[in-house]
Motif scaffolding. Structure first.
Motif: not given
Lengths: 721, 721
Positions: B628-643
């Motif tokens: 599940t850890e593929q995307w360094a900025g998170g799976l849902f990056v758009y408007q994400s808070h960085g958690e």
């Protein structure tokens, strides 16, 4: 004499005799001795062992004439220098001298800058470094007035660059010493299998003062051409270079076996056909059906695309690029970029403090001659098929000129890379896809400083960028060890390197290559500007952002402002600008040095090798132009104490703002060897760039046309041709 | 209504109508609306505007079958997914949904590792990211059992990658707003000349929460295709992406003129013939008379020289390289090097805190889709003549598959470089000159994320090295300014960039490209070792040397041991080793990551963009493998808070010794624009390497044959053919 001893004597005698004979046959020139006239007229043969095709007109250089003020001395001129010197008082009554280099004394920079093609050639002078009766001299020989001017005698530390004869004689001189020969035989090596290397010994105190010394270490070449992998570990001969006398023999490696020859030879002829590798990759070639796009005028002046520059071989620096100018696409004028660029010095400290290794802290330019070691390039392999080759004319210790053929190659390179591109995505609906291929011009030499091979490329791009790249290949300097598996090594033990094969350690070392870059951006008066990139905190309420980066321009006033240690978390751009000229919208015109291949020397600044190599204390330096400050380690590097380095000059902290300035950049490599480096190293490269920054009004390669099928060649496999 | 107002109304009405019509015509697919069936069967056209030749069999992909467990979903499979979804409860009774991505759900790694060619294909599953009634869902569709599994609904921050329809609609939605149109006309721009860009707006607090928002900024494309150079500065539209409603219009740039079109167009057709540039460089080409040496089996499996790997396009990552294996020249076996490597995320913060700029902190993969933006490559210019092309199959927001032709190219490159060499100098008397040319295999794509173009190369070398290179070209995002000369700017004023042309500022920005590199060195259980290089002081009397460098191996136990900030004066090598396997002489087999293109983010760690881009806090990270850890900025990056970033995962500090581990490397660039970047940027490249270190017993390319003349092609200029 007992029979056993007599047999031993016979063995040694014939072994030695055979070796001497072999050495003699293989020497490119006879070793100098009292009965040989150092000025004998015999022209040295080209060193051109393979009969590969040579890609330019094969003329013999005997009738070469200089055409440009920076053209190297011709054979005729060198011979004239020898004649003038032989009648000079300093040389007249002695045969005990050697000419360590005879090169062009370049005319004063303003004279060269004012000279134009068609003008009468500026007065020609030779710069001669000589040793006479164990003293060093710098002389100028004026070829117009025939005057010989003794400019300087040796006062400070250091000796001139070794002659090829110095180096060659060091490889056979120990064999005249019976104790040495006994030691070799005692180590189980036939004298006929011996290969010895001349190793510059640096300076560590009084022992290395007041005479020219060299250390010699030897290898077994039994069953392999790659003798470097078969060290007779721990055996070091200290030799007086002038008398050829052995001063001391140290043997601390009797317990260390000589590594086996198995798997060490890398020659194609010996490896035999490797069918699988042969068939891995189909033939591939860079083809230019209409020929190359560059011309070399008058032997040394290169014109390609929007570039022109003067190019010459140099025995110490290797390749010298002068008066590099690029065309402005708006005005059509050729604009100054760099007056002179070259490899000023190398520093290669090995990281082993033990007896047979501590002194290995090479300075390949000032000690060995980076150009002297640049062997003929191998057409089709060192350079692609479309390359042009340039010869060097160097001199033997007696002043005799000889030709180093194919020393430099020049070719256009196309790797499939992209000069610029843009495609529109369906988001905007515009149907645009504009791409331009990237073609560059490469100037290459490859110096083989004993085991190591340095490939130096000057790569010119049409967008104004110059990339300076150094590739390391060749063979490691390795250390013998009793170990044949890491399981035998205790955790505490320091091997000073990596176990590469049974009984072979690749010792950790650094490489530093320091470039002298006399930038002249639209003229000589330039400034050095640090464009510092720093975090700026946004004021409360100013922005939803807390921080951003801000670029601040800081003009270096004096040399110490321009002693740069690079920092990832305190970044900057480093511009050389012309403060007297701006672009249409008011930016100062400039070039920036774009660091790459950064490794910093971590040695103690007070360690003798680091004092001598103090030019590596920073990655970037800027000095005011001074024609005597060409060699970063000093003019006389050999056994020097480090008083005459770039670091010492720079510490004078002279003004550098709006002056003729010289930029210095050091490429660095930390090399922890690995098994892939055995028995010969795949090339490792690093590079840095000189890049236009507000030099042009806009992208200078906007007008480059795209590739179209009809312009490309029609090819067929040679076999079917 | 007064006549003047009526005229104005008419003008706006017709302008708007024309623009809508134009937009409609140019849209690659119709904008989704309530009356259009998102699942309509019409196949989307390829985006292939130029009729350049395509270098591989032009099949229509309709009948493609998967052959390898990692093969991307085929058109048939995607259509099956759509059918299954359309009958699923979640989608059955609503048309208010969008499928943000439909990609292969890769089988579990052990299953893939055990799979061999000829085995039955592993069960095929689709990984679907959907928005239904303004909620995000992750679904798995099992194509064997027809089961649809709703795996996750949105709980944390962030939204899926935008669909192409999201982006396209943002460019026309503001035109439905009368105030927007009045503003545009008020700025002197005809609505017909308008070009608008969808700009992801990051997250800065409550304003960017609880609804999908986007900002839109516009340009005038009057008299140029390079509208990016003609910003309507200071005008920002805040748009609700789901309702297409304008939330807010800000115009702070009324005093700023729109820069002129002069000198901005870069198209060859518009620039006209530039005879001089045309003749600068003769045609040049890479030729392989016997054809390329690689094969692409079953559409996605590449075999070249001693390498093999699986290659596929991905809408988010661009290029995915899997199961890269290299042949051991001793044993002949194919050895694991990397299970999966790809561009995981990009972070491009601009350095201007003002109203129209502060939010520009793009994450090009997770927001825009790095693969979706990879346009068809231009044969002969993006890739050389000997290239092979691979298509991508992506999906529209309604799930309809479409083909992105020529998205990836594969070619062999030869730039004239040297694989390894050694020449003996006359010192040793041996006549040796052995040189091998260097030929590599390049896999390339080029993503055009609106203005910028990223060229991503995976370059494979026969010596086992993989070079990953990113080239930046395309067009700057520029800012309008009242200034047309630097003399108008006070010393105190911060322009946030460089005045590039009259009224145009190139704003300072960074680029970070973070790679996910799931290394498997001879199997999955690996360790990460820092080989620290440190100064060692020699003990008094130990050596004439005072200091040397020592390498110390430090195995990282947990993730925090492997959070690496590079330091020039505290250097190290970074190895991924297999602790369970050693070479013949006992060194652990490994690969090292060789950093390059290092630039570190200097933003405040608490700045919202840096929190979201926290994966750039270090240059190197190592995490335990977790699918599940593929995307360094998170799976849902758009408007994400960085958690959900790499930084958050790594701070869990899990054990990483002798485990299946993933290496992360970030290439960085600080970009202070200069005039040469106007109106289109010459490519700037940086790269890093994955390099064998004691992986092979010895130099694996020892058996490479040299080039010989008879193998090279016979070519003639096409014109004379």
């Amino acid at each position: 004499m007992e029979a056993r001893h007599f047999l031993c004597f016979l063995f040694i005698f014939f072994g030695l005799a055979t070796l001497l004979l072999l050495t003699w046959i293989n020497l490119p020139y006879p070793p100098p001795n009292a009965t040989t006239d150092l000025f004998h007229p015999k022209r040295l043969n080209n060193y051109n062992p393979l009969s590969k095709p040579k890609r330019h007109h094969d003329h013999d250089h005997a009738s070469d004439m200089p055409h440009h003020p920076l053209d190297p001395l011709t054979i005729k001129e060198i011979n004239r220098v020898r004649t003038l010197l032989s009648s000079h008082a300093l040389f007249k009554n002695t045969s005990s001298y050697a000419l360590h280099s005879i090169t062009l004394e370049e005319p004063a920079k303003p004279l060269v800058l004012n000279w134009k093609k068609g003008d009468p050639l500026l007065p020609r002078k030779a710069f001669v470094v000589a040793r006479v009766k164990n003293k060093s001299y710098v002389l100028t020989v004026d070829l117009t007035t025939d005057e010989v001017d003794v400019q300087k005698t040796d006062t400070s530390s250091g000796y001139p660059m070794m002659t090829m004869e110095d180096m060659t004689s060091a490889t056979w001189a120990p064999l005249l010493n019976a104790e040495f020969n006994r030691t070799i035989v005692g180590r189980g090596v036939d004298l006929t299998d011996l290969a010895c290397l001349p190793i510059s010994l640096g300076w560590f105190g009084q022992r290395e003062e007041n005479r020219r010394l060299i250390k010699v270490q030897c290898y077994s070449m039994k069953d392999t051409a790659n003798f470097y992998m078969r060290p007779i570990e721990g055996l070091t001969v200290l030799l007086d270079m002038d008398t050829k006398q052995v001063v001391e023999i140290t043997d601390k490696g009797r317990h260390i076996p000589i590594p086996k020859a198995t798997n060490t030879d890398y020659r194609y002829s010996v490896q035999g056909l490797n069918r699988e590798m042969e068939e891995l990759i189909n033939p591939i070639s860079i083809e230019q059906p209409k020929g190359p796009s560059f011309v070399v005028e008058d032997e040394h002046f290169v014109k390609w695309a929007n570039w022109e520059f003067h190019l010459k071989p140099d025995p110490r620096a290797g390749v010298v690029v002068s008066q590099a100018r690029v065309k402005d696409p708006n005005s059509g004028e050729m604009r100054d970029v760099m007056y002179k660029g070259f490899t000023s010095e190398l520093f290669v400290p090995y990281m082993d403090p033990t007896d047979a290794w501590y002194f290995k802290t090479y300075m390949d330019a000032g000690e060995y001659g980076f150009g002297l070691q640049a062997m003929p390039l191998d057409p089709l392999n060192d350079c692609p098929r479309n390359a042009y080759y340039m010869d060097g004319v160097f001199t033997a210790a007696d002043g005799t000129p000889y030709v180093r053929s194919n020393m430099i190659c020049i070719f256009e390179s196309y790797a499939g890379d992209i000069g610029w591109r843009h495609a529109e995505s369906p988001i905007t609906g515009l149907e645009i896809r504009e791409v331009r291929p990237k073609v560059t011009l490469v100037v290459r030499m490859a110096a083989s400083v004993a085991n190591y091979d340095y490939i130096v490329d000057w790569e010119f791009q049409t967008d104004g960028l110059i990339r300076i790249k150094v590739g390391l290949s060749g063979i490691l300097m390795v250390k013998g060890t009793p170990y044949d598996h890491m399981s035998q090594v205790s955790v505490q033990e320091n091997l000073f390197g990596t176990l590469l094969s049974e009984n072979v350690i690749g010792v950790i070392h650094d490489h530093y290559i320091t470039f002298h870059l006399d930038m002249d951006i639209d003229g000589s008066d330039n400034s050095f500007v640090k464009v510092n990139i720093q975090r700026q905190e946004a004021s409360p309420g100013e922005s939803p952002r807390r921080s951003y980066l801000k670029a601040t321009r800081n003009v270096a006033k004096t040399e110490k402002d321009a002693q740069i240690k690079l920092k990832l978390y305190d970044p900057a751009e480093f511009h050389v600008i012309n403060p007297n000229k701006t672009t249409r919208v008011g930016n100062p015109v400039g070039y920036k040095v774009v660091p790459g291949g950064t490794a910093a020397s971590l040695l103690d600044p007070e360690d003798p090798p680091q004092k001598r190599g103090a030019f590596t204390n920073n990655q970037i330096w800027v000095t005011p132009y001074n024609r005597t400050e060409q060699w970063a380690g000093g003019l006389f590097v050999y056994q020097s104490h480090g008083e005459d380095t770039l670091a010492a000059w720079s510490d004078r902290d002279r003004p550098i703002e709006n002056k003729d300035i010289v930029l210095w950049y050091t490429l660095g490599f930390h090399h922890i060897p690995c098994q892939e480096d055995f028995p010969i190293m795949p090339t490792v490269s690093s590079s840095f760039d000189l890049k236009p920054v507000n030099f042009f009004e806009r992208n200078p390669i906007l007008g480059t046309p795209p590739n179209v099928e009809k312009d490309l060649p029609v090819c067929k496999a040679a076999a079917s041709a």
